[in-house]
Structures are given as structure tokens and as C-alpha cells.
Design a protein around this motif. Sequence first.
Motif: not given
Lengths: 319, 319
Positions: A177, A179, A185, A187, A227-228, A231-233, A235-236, A238-239, B204, B208, B212, B256, B260, B262
Amino acid sequence: MRKTPVCVVGLGLIGGSLMRAAQSAGRDVFGYNRSVEGVEAARFDGYDATTRLDEALTRAAETGALIVLAVPMPALPMMLTHVRATAPHCPLTDVTSVKGAVLDAVTEAGLLDRFVGGHPMTGTAHSGWTAGDAGLFAGAPWVVSVDDHVEPDVWTEVTALALDCHAVVVPARSDEHDRAAATISHLPHLLAEALAVTAGQIPLAFALAAGSFRDGTRVAGTAPDLVRAMCEANADELLPVLDESLRLLSDARDQLAEHRSVAELVEAGHAARVRYDSFNRPDIVGVVVGAPGWRDELAAAGRAGGVIRSALPSRDSRG
Amino acid sequence: MRKTPVCVVGLGLIGGSLMRAAQSAGRDVFGYNRSVEGVEAARFDGYDATTRLDEALTRAAETGALIVLAVPMPALPMMLTHVRATAPHCPLTDVTSVKGAVLDAVTEAGLLDRFVGGHPMTGTAHSGWTAGDAGLFAGAPWVVSVDDHVEPDVWTEVTALALDCHAVVVPARSDEHDRAAATISHLPHLLAEALAVTAGQIPLAFALAAGSFRDGTRVAGTAPDLVRAMCEANADELLPVLDESLRLLSDARDQLAEHRSVAELVEAGHAARVRYDSFNRPDIVGVVVGAPGWRDELAAAGRAGGVIRSALPSRDSRG
């Protein structure tokens, strides 16, 4: 059969909508909200709300209610401590958009055995009790997690609540979910921000901007804090997807510079978008909740686009 | 005063719409199209069309018509050779989306002194005479170039035609137009393709995907040949803006990963998008075409968002 009562912790847009939708479905619903204003507004509308968390959780423990954590991520650990103290045996779910971080907090609180994460993928630009709507979840995907620790009985409870709210349930592992959410959303938000900044530097760009630019930067209009937070929550997760996009764009850049061609990226992008447009949403049927391998089967079906529109059969034994 | 006749070379979506719009505005309009089908369809609708290019251009030379080149970029050099041979003194414009490449071809053909480039920024997903519509240009920006070589009398002719078609005229230098188009049209296509490809690789993600993702990949649905033609013809301007986006995204990636956060990209992106939303479109008035510095004044006004909605005054002398 009497439906399981629901205890909603946090009566904002999502929690408040859930309270309305579950009550319309014939459930006993009660809830807690930190602010007096939210509680008074909910009571004025005829709902059973309190500012006393201990009162709500004690009642949840006494009635065996399904507890729904609908508070923002930063408030979650504190709420989990209270649940652990007062209602540790109640089935427990949440409605937060990053599932891995929630899973860590729940594990930390020692509540993993009764927890099944959830994420209703809906919302509006507004917030608070008054923004809520019993119809908010109608037709929306509601991810219900099928992680290894998930117990069939709790999973069935959470799925039943989502279906009572008229959502369609997408079963998924929490890591998958997160990833996927990073890709579809988080990216897009970063790409939109980069496009807006780039255009802001080019004379005449805003003067000529039309549909492609407006669509491509629409989500850059979202409040920066939101947005922050997303994205920041995440991060692992999103990178790596940000890296993949950077790789695709850098390769296209080199092809354009060296061979004046963007064929590879453009053809692959078009093919992917066409594949998305023709993506099927078949109903998931025939999986028995609690049967051997049921979690993997549901994860695979969700990955393939499958959705649950009505309750699945379940085995008495645990899978 | 009799309006200048118009000779439209190429009766596809844009040329065919222009023929209809100019005729409704009371002009004598005649045109050439390569295919018999297009000519027959235009004649059936009551328009003056021929498959004989020499006939159309001879008539243009005799009547002093404004010649509008509305053929695809690859056909342009050949058309310019014919114009040079038959109607070298007619005012000349085009409707092509990349202005630098056209300027090179016109210079090569020795027709620069009577040429003023144009780009009506409108279109539909359809093509050919039958897709045309006299209302296609209504309210749309129509870029009319103010490059250093531009003669006031030709500029006034081209602007008058755009206004007759009910477009709003944006004066711009060809190089600035191409840089802006790279940013607001070609770059969004590449970002959309990269997003679609990235999502296509993530289990996935399609299951989902919601708003966006749909907005962010909408233009990836455009036919790959069209996207390639735009991006590749404008490679020199696209490369620097693509590089700038890559730099912004790479910096955000590093922030990031290391902190962590953006914050920088997200706040800048939001600010740029807000600035775009509040961008003014003032009317350009008070510039006298042909007066000293008139081209630079118009370029500056266009850059600031200005548009021309009715004819500007002009001086008899050349600026």
C-alpha cells in the motif's frame, strides 16, 4: 445478528463521516473528539459524542466495539497508549494514509494482535465534523490490510464496517500500500511542484500556460503542510519511486541530447497509461477468510485490481 | 477599407478552421490542400479550395493576399520554395507550434522580410477539414512573433487576421515562445510519461490510482508520434527546462533522504502555482506599431501576461 458497535476516536472529516455512515447502516456508534466544538456539533446533529476519551474507551471495552482511530498520525501513539490501558481486547483499525508508520506505532503499543490497518481513499478539501458526509465513502476504495499478523475475525469486522459505509474493499499488504501510495499520490505531488517551479522561472510560461500545465500542476495547489506530511511520513517508500522517475527522465534527457529522440520514454509512458485505462476491477469472490493462505490470496487479488463488494465467507478456525 | 484576402495553404483542423473564421469575418479566402478529399469537402461546404498550389499562390500574388502556411512542419520547406517562386512579396505567416525551426526554414527560403510567425494555441483531438470549426480560435491565445526582423505592416496584417478569428493576440519573440512552450507543454508530457511508466512497475499502483495520478498522466494518453514530434522539434529549448526540473527533483530527493524533508520544493511549488492562479491578463494598449522600440515593448507586455484584443495604432514609418 446484532452488528458490532463502533467507537470512533476523532470526529474530523473522515471520523465524522464514518460515524454518520455506520449509524445509517444500523450500528450503535459512539465517539470521542478532543475539541468541545466538534463534540457539540456532533451532538447537535444527533450523534453520541464525548470529549472524555476514557469514557468512550471504557464503553468500547464493555460492548466489544470496533475501535476506529481517526486522529492525525502525530496523535496516534498517545491514543494507542489509552487503548492499551482501557480497551486492549477490542478489535482495532485506523484510517491513516501511511500504513507502515501506523503498524510500527501499534506494535510499539503492544496492540498488534487485535489490529487491522485501513485506509479509505477519499476526502475533500475541507475538514472537521461539519465537513463530514455519510456518503463520503460510497464507491471509494478502502484498503484493508492483509499483513501476516492479521487475524481473520478482526479483518472480517473491519471489512464489514467498510462495506457498511458503501466503500469497495481493496485487500493489500501495508508495505505494498505504502509503495503504491508513494507512486500514485506522493510522487505526482513532487512532479507537479517541480513543474510549477520550473515554469515560474521562465518568462512567458504563465502567459501561454494551458491545459497540460494546469493539469500537471493542479495538486501543487494543495497546502504545503499536507503535501509535506504525506511525503515525509512515507519517505522510505517514496525515495525508490522518485529515483526510478529520475532515472527515466535522465535517460530521456540523454537520448534527446544525443539522438534528438524521446521515443523510448514516450512509447513506454503511452503504453502504461493505456494499460491503466483498460485496468479491470473484478469482484473478489471465492476466497475463504481464515483458510490456509487466505492473506496471500487476497493480497494477490488486490494487486490484480480486485475489489470486495460484499462479505466473504469465513472459517471458524484461524488461518 | 477592403480587408486583405487570405490564402490558406493546408486545410486541416487549423487551416480549415481559419478559412471558415476568416470568411465569416468578411474576408475573401481561398485555399490549397494536397488531398482531393479535403478540397472536395471544403467546396461542398461552400469554400474556395483547390488541389493546385501554383493556382492558389498565383492568385495570392495577384491579390496581395496574406499567405497562411498551415501544413505540418516537414512539408514546410517545400511550400516555402513554391511561395518564393510564385508569391515572394505577399505577407506570410504560419500556425506551427515550434517557431525557431520555422524561422530557420523561412530564412533559408529567403522570405524573412515578409514573414511574421504565428501560433494559435488551440486544437482538438481530431484532424482534417471536417474537424474544423469557425469558433476554434475564439478566446484562445494566438502568439504573433515580434522578432527583430518583423516589419510593422506584416505584423499588423497577421494580428488583424488573428483578431478576425476572435483570438487574443500574445506578442512574443520566437525564442521565448519556444522556451515557454517547452516548459508548459513539452515538459509536462515527459513528466506524465515518467509517472505512468513508474506506476506501471509498482504492484497495486493502478489498483489504488485516483485523481492525482489521473491528472498527472492525462497527457500520456496523447499519441506517441505527436508527443515525439513536439518534443524533438523543440529539443534545444526543452533540454534546459528538463535539466532544471531534474535538478529540483534531485535536490528534493537528497533533502528527503538526508533530512526527511521536502519543504523547499513543496513550498516553492505551491508559491509558483498560487502566482499562476492569480496571473493577470491585462489588455495591451498604447503601443504604436512601428514606433521606436515597439517590438521590445510588445515582447515585454506579452511576457507580463498582456494580450491584444483590438487593433493597435500604427505609424506609417517602419520601426
